[in-house]
Write a protein that holds these residues in place. Structure first.
Motif, mmCIF file in Angstrom:
data_model
loop_
_atom_site.group_PDB
_atom_site.id
_atom_site.type_symbol
_atom_site.label_atom_id
_atom_site.label_comp_id
_atom_site.label_asym_id
_atom_site.label_seq_id
_atom_site.Cartn_x
_atom_site.Cartn_y
_atom_site.Cartn_z
ATOM 1 N N GLN A 151 0.835 -1.141 -0.184
ATOM 2 C CA GLN A 151 -0.208 -0.047 -0.073
ATOM 3 C C GLN A 151 0.848 1.234 0.138
ATOM 4 N N LEU A 152 0.699 2.478 -0.827
ATOM 5 C CA LEU A 152 1.215 3.436 -0.909
ATOM 6 C C LEU A 152 0.409 4.509 -0.621
ATOM 7 N N VAL A 153 1.184 5.655 0.076
ATOM 8 C CA VAL A 153 0.478 6.572 0.315
ATOM 9 C C VAL A 153 1.752 8.001 0.204
ATOM 10 N N GLU A 154 1.156 8.825 -0.679
ATOM 11 C CA GLU A 154 1.925 9.885 -1.121
ATOM 12 C C GLU A 154 1.707 11.206 -0.152
ATOM 13 N N SER A 158 3.579 0.348 2.955
ATOM 14 C CA SER A 158 3.401 -0.664 3.951
ATOM 15 C C SER A 158 2.755 -1.872 3.353
ATOM 16 N N GLY A 159 3.151 -2.838 4.150
ATOM 17 C CA GLY A 159 2.449 -4.338 3.606
ATOM 18 C C GLY A 159 3.603 -5.098 3.142
ATOM 19 N N ASP A 160 3.982 -5.548 2.124
ATOM 20 C CA ASP A 160 4.971 -6.389 1.655
ATOM 21 C C ASP A 160 6.397 -5.989 1.896
ATOM 22 N N TYR A 193 10.639 -4.066 -4.258
ATOM 23 C CA TYR A 193 9.866 -3.291 -5.307
ATOM 24 C C TYR A 193 10.703 -2.422 -6.009
ATOM 25 N N ALA A 194 10.720 -2.254 -7.133
ATOM 26 C CA ALA A 194 11.164 -1.087 -7.992
ATOM 27 C C ALA A 194 9.967 0.019 -7.878
ATOM 28 N N MET A 195 10.188 1.171 -7.808
ATOM 29 C CA MET A 195 9.305 2.236 -7.763
ATOM 30 C C MET A 195 9.112 3.352 -8.823
ATOM 31 N N GLY A 196 8.279 3.900 -8.938
ATOM 32 C CA GLY A 196 8.202 4.925 -9.937
ATOM 33 C C GLY A 196 7.247 6.230 -9.426
ATOM 34 N N ALA A 239 4.530 1.017 -7.702
ATOM 35 C CA ALA A 239 5.287 -0.206 -7.302
ATOM 36 C C ALA A 239 5.111 -1.194 -7.910
ATOM 37 N N GLN A 240 6.387 -2.145 -8.429
ATOM 38 C CA GLN A 240 6.115 -3.312 -9.093
ATOM 39 C C GLN A 240 7.535 -4.238 -8.626
#
Length: 123
Positions: free
Chosen positions: A3-6, A25-27, A32-35, A98-99
């Motif tokens: 989960q992502l929060v900007e 949060s989470g995994d 993860y590569a991020m963008g 994220a991926q």
């Protein structure tokens, strides 16, 4: 899953700076590569910057190269986008994503997205 929060968006004058943060949060974040991507009013979403899992690969869009810097802190589970010399054309909603695979500029490869944070640059 992650989960992502900007955060960190806001209103700034042209020539100013902002730093965006994206907390995960989470995994396991370091997997993860991020963008960072952005969508301006009336325009399609576009790639801004990406960073590999280790941080050693950081491609940028030509429009932000030399002005924006992406970084990550795997201990804090956070990715950053330092934005300097901002221009009115940088006005957009900025999203982090994220991926699990190699660094990529292609939005379709990203599995997880934040809700976005608004950046407005006044002239």
């Amino acid at each position: 899953q992650v989960q992502l929060v900007e955060s960190g968006g806001g209103l700034v004058q042209a020539g100013g700076s902002l730093r965006l943060s994206c907390a995960a949060s989470g995994d396991t974040f370091s997997n993860y590569a991020m963008g960072w991507f952005r969508r301006a009013p009336g325009k399609e979403r576009e790639f801004v910057a990406a960073i590999s899992q280790s941080g050693d690969d950081t491609p940028y869009a030509d429009s932000v190269k030399g002005r924006f810097t992406i970084s990550r802190d795997n201990y804090k589970r956070t990715v950053y986008l330092q934005m300097n010399s901002l221009k009115p054309d940088d006005t957009a909603v900025y999203y982090c994503a994220a991926q699990l695979l190699l660094t990529t500029t292609r939005a379709i490869r990203y599995n997880y997205w934040g809700q976005g944070t608004q950046v407005t640059v006044s002239s």
